[in-house]
Design an enzyme around this catalytic site. Structure first.
Site, PDB file in Angstrom:
ATOM      1  N   GLU A 115      48.189  34.463  36.859  1.00  0.00           N
ATOM      2  CA  GLU A 115      47.863  35.275  38.036  1.00  0.00           C
ATOM      3  C   GLU A 115      48.701  34.895  39.257  1.00  0.00           C
ATOM      4  OE1 GLU A 115      46.221  37.951  37.694  1.00  0.00           O
ATOM      5  OE2 GLU A 115      45.772  37.428  35.620  1.00  0.00           O
ATOM      6  N   ASP A 167      53.262  42.103  34.378  1.00  0.00           N
ATOM      7  CA  ASP A 167      52.595  42.172  33.079  1.00  0.00           C
ATOM      8  C   ASP A 167      53.312  43.097  32.106  1.00  0.00           C
ATOM      9  OD1 ASP A 167      50.733  40.603  34.314  1.00  0.00           O
ATOM     10  OD2 ASP A 167      49.284  42.209  34.637  1.00  0.00           O
TER      11      ASP A 167
END
Length: 649
Positions: free
Chosen positions: A144, A233
């Site tokens: 993250e 991502d």
């Protein structure tokens, strides 16, 4: 020219002018699925995103990519003999097109771990990449992209040479615009680490903008610009709603790779090649940060809109100095996340330094996804929380010499001690505030009966209710900019709780309805401990004595409150079954075959059952999710002021 380890010839940087012949573009792709996710989700991500991306990449030999694959995903792919993922990666690594990027193996937020666990997670990933592909990584993908300043020394001690941090953090340090197209060095305790800014502009353009528009953005920068870093991502390339058709069927990725192949002024390089060919521009000290969306999600719901509106009103020049929340805020926002995290640390303290099967389960429980909530976080997903508890409780069960008995310990780091009751097969945490049972874990089943989610107010609930149209545009859009309604029943299911969904919550009232709907008792209870029991007392109201049994818990109630009715609220991790919701009984069972509890009482009680459903958001849209079962147990105090309750699996 400089010869890099991959034998790729890079344009050199003139040390005096800082200019280079071509603009370097680093494409770093992060592929991850969390511990406990459904097999079909793994397969869909592999088939629709990860493998098609690599297959397309293999047809463009001049394009280079840095790839991070998380440990849980690697474990699944190794078990799935039908996947070509590993062979594709091996081939691309061998050809020099692909760089392997390390990380914490089970994708933890490293800052939330003890130092030993940080190092072990990183080294475990390095060892696995060496075993699978014959190469060790030099860099690390931050889960993250959560950064804290002291992380630099941990990464350096683990052998990490570089990492990527969102440009948001660099801008807070005073850098901006062209400053974000260089490598930098940071340090902690004189342990140095090369850091690159991930450009938000590229994250929002790829794969949404046409390739030439993205290249045009890069070309707008002057000759001093050395490197442009994209990191995001892999699910954006096929798994996010609408992206498979956009990226593959309509050919966006082929056009992008072809445009890069044809470009005479932009070249793709791996991050490791950028590190070897560029000198850090200067030393920087980045504040605690993540991507800007995370800073918004970690704020209280009531403050998220204020923060978002403030960002909109502020000029781009000044916006970078606005700071939202930090990742640790999730532990304050959600007691359920904090409880899991502190439970993990509790098990870690029991494990000590032993390397064992138990430690691998413990490390697996550190996968970050179930500890937070945003568009991507999975705190509201019961199967991800269940997986964390399964790993934790399996690890705890395997510890040969655990502490047993009853004692006081601040298990949730709130500054106040809780009561811990630990037996060979069960662990209980009792909170003196409200005399509540906040944790009930069954080690034999590796199941947490208390793993239930409270229905919190979230900022997207307001946006959902304010929306005038639920129709989706046909244009493929960035999920950060849209609100999708996956479940049409979600608006009608929206409810908010005024208290945390835990167990043995006390209420009193003059009537059954008044007691059921009354305010919970939240005063501080006094605690008296025995070797095998704990007694919690709210003076003048109630005394509750908790004693673990072979497969559950026995609770004795002595009630002195000057009211006619007592109601005890339980919130349990049980699946709903089609049955009567309201009845009077002195014994009954609840749950399904997989997880069932039996309840017996010393006298007949009124029972009311209801499901707990939350309305949460994800990349696929807003949906209703079943979280557990509420059980109201009511005693008519005009007939008896004593009750014994036995509950167990």
């Amino acid at each position: 020219m400089v010869l890099c380890p991959s034998n790729f010839l890079l344009p050199t940087t003139n040390c005096n002018t800082g200019r280079c012949d071509m603009k370097r573009l680093c494409l770093c792709i992060h592929n991850h699925q969390p511990v406990g996710n459904f097999d079909y989700v793994f397969r869909e991500a592999i088939d629709r995103s990860y493998v098609p991306f690599l297959e397309t990449l293999s047809r463009y030999p001049r394009i280079k990519v840095s790839l991070h694959t998380s440990g849980p995903l690697l474990e699944f792919i190794e078990r799935d003999s039908t996947s070509t993922y590993l062979d594709l990666v091996r081939s691309l690594v061998a050809s020099g097109q692909l760089e392997l990027v390390g990380g914490g193996y089970f994708e933890p937020i490293l800052q939330l771990l003890p130092e030993r666990d940080r190092i072990q997670q990183i080294q475990l990933m390095s060892d696995e990449l060496l075993r699978l592909f014959g190469r060790r990584p030099t860099g690390l993908w931050l889960a993250e992209r959560v950064w804290e300043p002291d992380l630099a020394s941990s990464l350096a001690r683990a052998g990490v040479q570089w990492t990527l941090v969102d440009d948001n953090g660099f801008e807070k340090s005073g850098l901006r615009g062209p400053d974000l197209t260089h490598a930098y060095v940071t340090e902690d305790q004189s342990q140095t680490l090369t850091v690159f800014p991930i450009l938000k502009e590229l994250r929002y353009r790829i794969p949404w903008s046409e390739p030439e528009e993205t290249l045009g953005y890069i070309r707008e920068f002057g000759e001093d610009a050395e490197v442009f870093v994209y990191g995001d991502d892999g699910e954006k390339f096929g798994l996010w709603p609408g992206t498979y058709d956009h990226v593959y069927t309509q050919g966006w990725l082929q056009r992008f790779f072809q445009a890069l192949t044809d470009a005479e002024d932009v070249t793709t390089v791996t991050v490791a090649e950028a590190v070897s060919s560029l000198k850090p521009r200067e030393r920087v000290y980045l504040p605690t940060c993540s991507y800007v969306e995370m800073e918004e999600w970690s704020l209280a719901a009531s403050r998220q809109k204020v923060f978002a509106d403030l960002c909109q009103k502020t000029s781009p020049e000044e916006r970078s100095f606005l700071s939202g929340g930090t990742f640790r805020n999730f532990l304050a926002r959600y007691p359920e996340a904090n409880r899991m995290h502190k439970r993990m640390l509790f098990v870690g303290s029991e494990l000590g330094n032993a390397d064992s099967e138990a430690r691998m389960h413990y490390l697996r429980s550190q996968c970050n996804c179930a500890y937070w909530h945003g568009i991507f976080g999975g705190l509201y997903l019961p199967h991800l929380r269940d997986a964390i508890y399964t790993e934790l409780l399996t690890a705890e069960r395997l510890i040969p010499e655990r502490r047993l008995g009853t004692w006081l310990q601040d298990t949730d780091a709130d500054g106040q001690p809780e009561v811990v009751m630990a037996t060979k097969h069960q662990v209980f945490f009792l909170h003196v505030c409200g005399g509540r049972l906040v944790l009930w874990d069954d080690l034999r089943q590796s199941w947490s009966w208390s793993n239930v989610m409270t229905r919190y107010h979230e900022a997207f609930h307001d946006r959902m209710l304010e929306a005038t149209s639920q129709s989706e545009t046909h244009r493929v859009t960035n999920i950060h900019e849209t609100l999708r309604l996956k479940d049409p029943d979600a608006p009608g299911a929206l409810q908010f709780d005024d208290h945390m969904r835990v167990n043995f919550i006390d209420r009193f009232g003059p009537s059954l309805d008044a007691a059921t709907g009354g305010e919970p008792v939240m005063k501080e209870y006094s605690a008296e401990l025995g070797q095998t029991w704990a007694r919690l007392e709210a003076s003048g109201l109630i005394v509750k004595t908790f004693a673990p049994s072979e497969g559950g818990l026995r609770v004795d109630f002595e009630i002195g409150a000057p009211q006619n009715w007592y109601v005890c609220e339980l919130n349990l991790a049980l699946w709903w079954e089609d049955r009567e919701r309201s009845f009077v009984a002195d014994s009954f069972t609840i749950g399904t075959e997989a997880h069932r509890l039996s309840v017996r009482t010393s006298s007949p009680i009124h029972v009311e059952l209801s499901p707990i459903r939350t309305v949460s958001n994800s990349e696929s849209g807003i949906e209703t999710i079943y979280q557990g079962m509420t059980v109201f147990i009511a005693l008519d105090l005009r007939t008896s002021r004593h009750l014994t309750l036995e509950i167990g699996g």
